[in-house]
Design a protein around this motif. Sequence first.
Motif, short mmCIF file in Angstrom:
data_model
loop_
_atom_site.label_atom_id
_atom_site.label_comp_id
_atom_site.label_asym_id
_atom_site.label_seq_id
_atom_site.Cartn_x
_atom_site.Cartn_y
_atom_site.Cartn_z
N ILE A 94 0.82 -1.20 0.00
CA ILE A 94 0.00 0.00 0.00
C ILE A 94 0.86 1.26 0.00
O ILE A 94 0.58 2.22 -0.72
CB ILE A 94 -0.97 -0.01 1.21
N TYR A 95 1.94 1.26 0.79
CA TYR A 95 2.78 2.47 0.83
C TYR A 95 4.04 2.35 -0.03
O TYR A 95 4.56 3.36 -0.50
CB TYR A 95 3.14 2.82 2.28
N LYS A 96 4.52 1.12 -0.28
CA LYS A 96 5.73 0.97 -1.09
C LYS A 96 5.48 1.27 -2.56
O LYS A 96 6.40 1.67 -3.28
CB LYS A 96 6.27 -0.46 -0.94
N THR A 97 4.26 1.05 -3.04
CA THR A 97 3.95 1.28 -4.46
C THR A 97 3.02 2.47 -4.65
O THR A 97 2.39 2.61 -5.69
CB THR A 97 3.31 0.03 -5.09
N LEU A 98 2.93 3.32 -3.65
CA LEU A 98 1.98 4.43 -3.68
C LEU A 98 2.23 5.35 -4.87
O LEU A 98 3.35 5.77 -5.13
CB LEU A 98 2.09 5.23 -2.38
N SER A 99 1.16 5.64 -5.60
CA SER A 99 1.23 6.55 -6.73
C SER A 99 -0.06 7.36 -6.78
O SER A 99 -0.74 7.50 -5.76
CB SER A 99 1.47 5.77 -8.03
N SER A 100 -0.43 7.88 -7.94
CA SER A 100 -1.54 8.83 -8.03
C SER A 100 -2.61 8.37 -9.01
O SER A 100 -2.38 7.50 -9.86
CB SER A 100 -1.02 10.21 -8.45
N ASN A 101 -3.79 8.98 -8.90
CA ASN A 101 -4.85 8.77 -9.88
C ASN A 101 -5.67 10.03 -10.02
O ASN A 101 -5.70 10.89 -9.12
CB ASN A 101 -5.74 7.57 -9.49
N PHE A 102 -6.36 10.14 -11.15
CA PHE A 102 -7.24 11.28 -11.44
C PHE A 102 -8.54 10.72 -12.01
O PHE A 102 -8.54 9.74 -12.76
CB PHE A 102 -6.58 12.24 -12.43
N ASN A 103 -9.66 11.37 -11.67
CA ASN A 103 -10.95 10.79 -12.01
C ASN A 103 -11.97 11.87 -12.37
O ASN A 103 -12.02 12.94 -11.75
CB ASN A 103 -11.46 9.97 -10.82
N ILE A 104 -12.78 11.57 -13.40
CA ILE A 104 -13.96 12.36 -13.74
C ILE A 104 -15.14 11.40 -13.74
O ILE A 104 -15.06 10.30 -14.31
CB ILE A 104 -13.82 13.01 -15.13
N SER A 105 -16.24 11.81 -13.11
CA SER A 105 -17.38 10.91 -12.96
C SER A 105 -18.68 11.64 -13.26
O SER A 105 -18.84 12.81 -12.91
CB SER A 105 -17.41 10.34 -11.53
N TYR A 106 -19.59 10.93 -13.92
CA TYR A 106 -20.96 11.41 -14.12
C TYR A 106 -21.89 10.38 -13.48
O TYR A 106 -21.76 9.18 -13.74
CB TYR A 106 -21.28 11.55 -15.60
N ALA A 107 -22.81 10.83 -12.64
CA ALA A 107 -23.65 9.89 -11.89
C ALA A 107 -25.08 10.39 -11.79
O ALA A 107 -25.35 11.59 -11.91
CB ALA A 107 -23.08 9.66 -10.49
N VAL A 108 -25.98 9.44 -11.57
CA VAL A 108 -27.41 9.73 -11.42
C VAL A 108 -27.92 8.98 -10.20
O VAL A 108 -27.70 7.77 -10.07
CB VAL A 108 -28.21 9.29 -12.66
N ASP A 109 -28.58 9.69 -9.29
CA ASP A 109 -29.26 9.04 -8.17
C ASP A 109 -30.64 8.62 -8.68
O ASP A 109 -31.59 9.41 -8.70
CB ASP A 109 -29.39 10.00 -6.99
N ALA A 110 -30.76 7.36 -9.11
CA ALA A 110 -31.96 6.91 -9.81
C ALA A 110 -33.15 6.70 -8.87
O ALA A 110 -34.30 6.85 -9.27
CB ALA A 110 -31.66 5.62 -10.56
N SER A 111 -32.89 6.32 -7.63
CA SER A 111 -33.95 6.12 -6.65
C SER A 111 -33.37 6.38 -5.27
O SER A 111 -32.21 6.78 -5.13
CB SER A 111 -34.50 4.69 -6.74
N GLU A 112 -34.16 6.14 -4.24
CA GLU A 112 -33.69 6.45 -2.90
C GLU A 112 -32.52 5.58 -2.46
O GLU A 112 -31.75 5.97 -1.58
CB GLU A 112 -34.84 6.33 -1.90
N HIS A 113 -32.39 4.39 -3.04
CA HIS A 113 -31.32 3.49 -2.62
C HIS A 113 -30.40 3.04 -3.76
O HIS A 113 -29.43 2.32 -3.51
CB HIS A 113 -31.91 2.25 -1.94
#
Length: 295
Positions: free
Chosen positions: A50-69
Amino acid sequence: MKYFFFLISLGSLQAQSLILSKDNSHVSFGAGTTSYFGEMSPYRTFYKGIYKTLSSNFNISYAVDASEHWGNKFDFSVNNLRGDDYQYSKGKNAALFHRNLHFKNTVWEVAASKMYFFNPTYSHQTRRRPEFLFYGTLGVGVFYHNPKARDVYQGSGKLGDWVSLHQVGSAGKNYSLIQPLIPIGFGFRKKISRKLDFKFEGLYKFTFTDYLDDVSDEPYMIASPSSKLNNRSTEPFDALHGNNRLPLLAEYNLQTNNKIIPQVGNRGIRNVLSSVDSFITSNVSLVYWLDKRIR
């Protein structure tokens, strides 16, 4: 291959449902950390990876809350992976230190996922969304990758150039650079204003390839143009950082009469826990709600 196309088809259907949805939708932009597990970061010592190979990431997300759950989301992510026998095992594991492999890999990923909200979202009244929202997520995706390593370092001058390991065939086996994956994990959102949320998400990304690091259980190659990056155990210098390996090689009794003993056998270890490579990501994002009904 049939399984691969099934995953792609399922992801395509999920993406279509996202694109057609307009209500209760939001976009997010974020960055975070990535840790890799494979032949250069064994699963049996995952906490170290987890710490020996630590690197980075970047993210773009589009989401929809379709119902209450339930909700849907579509992600585009850039995940940077790295591994290094020298740094991971120096002073601890003679076999890995002797092997002396390293890599970096940029994983370009698209994924479609379902979300399950543990507390109601009030999906039809977005402005009443909860202050905290916890959720689990599971999806399918596809990614492109191309592992690279530095060429041999001669001990002076600049370090070697980065070389595509797939292109030179250093694994001794051809493999596809386009692969499916399954992201699974959890997250939470914190409302910070009418139109903005803070989001944290942690994901385990299971792949179906053992070559994110260009290393599997194939035996070392015989002498050939590509074999110099296949068996790097006789290099006196660590190609990634330029460190002199000879003192530790002597300490490990891997050097006799000033001649380094080449490593033999297989480059990697294939068993139940390391037959495929994977990585985990943690990501913090700013969420912007697109619903025009929010006032």
